[in-house]
Design a protein around this motif. Sequence first.
Motif, PDB file in Angstrom:
ATOM      1  N   SER A  13       0.826  -1.201   0.000  1.00 52.48           N
ATOM      2  CA  SER A  13       0.000   0.000   0.000  1.00 52.48           C
ATOM      3  C   SER A  13       0.867   1.261   0.000  1.00 52.48           C
ATOM      4  CB  SER A  13      -0.931  -0.013   1.208  1.00 52.48           C
ATOM      5  OG  SER A  13      -1.798   1.093   1.203  1.00 52.48           O
ATOM      6  N   LEU A  14       1.916   1.272   0.821  1.00 54.92           N
ATOM      7  CA  LEU A  14       2.823   2.421   0.868  1.00 54.92           C
ATOM      8  C   LEU A  14       3.456   2.659  -0.495  1.00 54.92           C
ATOM      9  CD1 LEU A  14       4.549   4.570   2.327  1.00 54.92           C
ATOM     10  CD2 LEU A  14       6.098   2.728   3.017  1.00 54.92           C
ATOM     11  N   GLY A  15       3.967   1.602  -1.117  1.00 52.29           N
ATOM     12  CA  GLY A  15       4.593   1.757  -2.418  1.00 52.29           C
ATOM     13  C   GLY A  15       3.616   2.219  -3.483  1.00 52.29           C
ATOM     14  N   ALA A  16       2.404   1.663  -3.480  1.00 47.17           N
ATOM     15  CA  ALA A  16       1.408   2.044  -4.484  1.00 47.17           C
ATOM     16  C   ALA A  16       1.025   3.517  -4.355  1.00 47.17           C
ATOM     17  CB  ALA A  16       0.174   1.164  -4.349  1.00 47.17           C
ATOM     18  N   LEU A  17       0.831   3.986  -3.125  1.00 43.84           N
ATOM     19  CA  LEU A  17       0.437   5.382  -2.926  1.00 43.84           C
ATOM     20  C   LEU A  17       1.551   6.342  -3.314  1.00 43.84           C
ATOM     21  CD1 LEU A  17      -1.539   5.028   0.414  1.00 43.84           C
ATOM     22  CD2 LEU A  17      -2.469   5.714  -1.804  1.00 43.84           C
ATOM     23  N   LEU A  18       2.794   6.001  -2.981  1.00 46.73           N
ATOM     24  CA  LEU A  18       3.905   6.858  -3.392  1.00 46.73           C
ATOM     25  C   LEU A  18       4.093   6.796  -4.907  1.00 46.73           C
ATOM     26  CD1 LEU A  18       6.514   6.242  -0.550  1.00 46.73           C
ATOM     27  CD2 LEU A  18       5.136   8.289  -0.957  1.00 46.73           C
ATOM     28  N   GLY A  19       3.875   5.620  -5.500  1.00 46.52           N
ATOM     29  CA  GLY A  19       3.946   5.512  -6.950  1.00 46.52           C
ATOM     30  C   GLY A  19       2.896   6.371  -7.626  1.00 46.52           C
ATOM     31  N   LEU A  20       1.682   6.355  -7.093  1.00 42.28           N
ATOM     32  CA  LEU A  20       0.614   7.196  -7.640  1.00 42.28           C
ATOM     33  C   LEU A  20       0.968   8.674  -7.500  1.00 42.28           C
ATOM     34  CD1 LEU A  20      -2.276   7.631  -8.721  1.00 42.28           C
ATOM     35  CD2 LEU A  20      -3.082   7.490  -6.355  1.00 42.28           C
ATOM     36  N   ALA A  21       1.479   9.061  -6.335  1.00 44.19           N
ATOM     37  CA  ALA A  21       1.860  10.465  -6.138  1.00 44.19           C
ATOM     38  C   ALA A  21       2.941  10.888  -7.128  1.00 44.19           C
ATOM     39  CB  ALA A  21       2.349  10.669  -4.702  1.00 44.19           C
ATOM     40  N   ALA A  22       3.880   9.979  -7.407  1.00 43.30           N
ATOM     41  CA  ALA A  22       4.965  10.299  -8.335  1.00 43.30           C
ATOM     42  C   ALA A  22       4.448  10.486  -9.757  1.00 43.30           C
ATOM     43  CB  ALA A  22       6.034   9.210  -8.292  1.00 43.30           C
TER      44      ALA A  22
END
Length: 287
Positions: free
Chosen positions: A226-235
């Motif tokens: 979840s952390l990686g997906a949200l940071l990926g989306l933000a990027a």
Amino acid sequence: MPASRARSLLYALAGAAIGAVAARAAYTAFTRNRPAELSGRWTRKNHRGEPITLLEGPAFVAGAGAAAALTPGIPGRVRAAALLAGAGSGALGAYDDLYGTTASKGFKGHLTALARGEVTSGAVKILGIGATGLGAAALVSKGPADTLVNGAAIAGAANLANLFDLRPGRAIKVGLLTGGPLLAATVLHDSPAAAALTAVPLGAAAALLPDDLGERAMLGDAGANSLGALLGLAAVAKLGRPGRYVMLGTVVALTAAAEKISFTKVIAGNPVLNRLDMMGRRPVDPA
């Protein structure tokens, strides 16, 4: 300070604060007076062989999800994308936490098993996170090509974050070290929506870091994905097309490298990386 920059800073502070408060509240609710059956299902052995709870992961998913829903300044489609990416990858990670086995490991292992007709929990997670990544990307992208690139970047970031969740605090530190500069850029470049979106997972992760470093809890697949997906989306929401291609290439390269080398050994062998990795942790037990 320009009004848009002040608004970006305000939304970033709001996102981080709501994420932190919601994640701590969820963690407290999940771990206080929990039934023995629930406690056992979410308990695993850490790298020292000591029991540790995985409920930090669901707490992160719940906290970040609440913050994504409540933080001001995030447009409706982006808010929906964040909820889909964060909750979807978190739910699939939780499935692997609870029902996964170590018979097959890594992309190669799970896809090889799938080619033999064996559907592993890891294969379900890989395909599911790919689907949620594409779904989230479709909400924030312009056209099929952008959707494919952005979806691959979001799903790849979700998987990559999980590859670092092998030692206390490591996945969260990686998230903070990569997300921090992105957050600063969104504020300095007067991007209120991107600032709020980036701050949400960073606030939730930072609030859970003490328990992770203290070896009382860990993110597990649910929280790390979840952390990686949200940071990926933000990027992908902030970066231009060249930046997104660079990001995707980096994620793919690191994921491929993880199939051949141990990140833990690489980090331990580099004085700077090792110092960052050990910061706030208990000393390593003598061999």
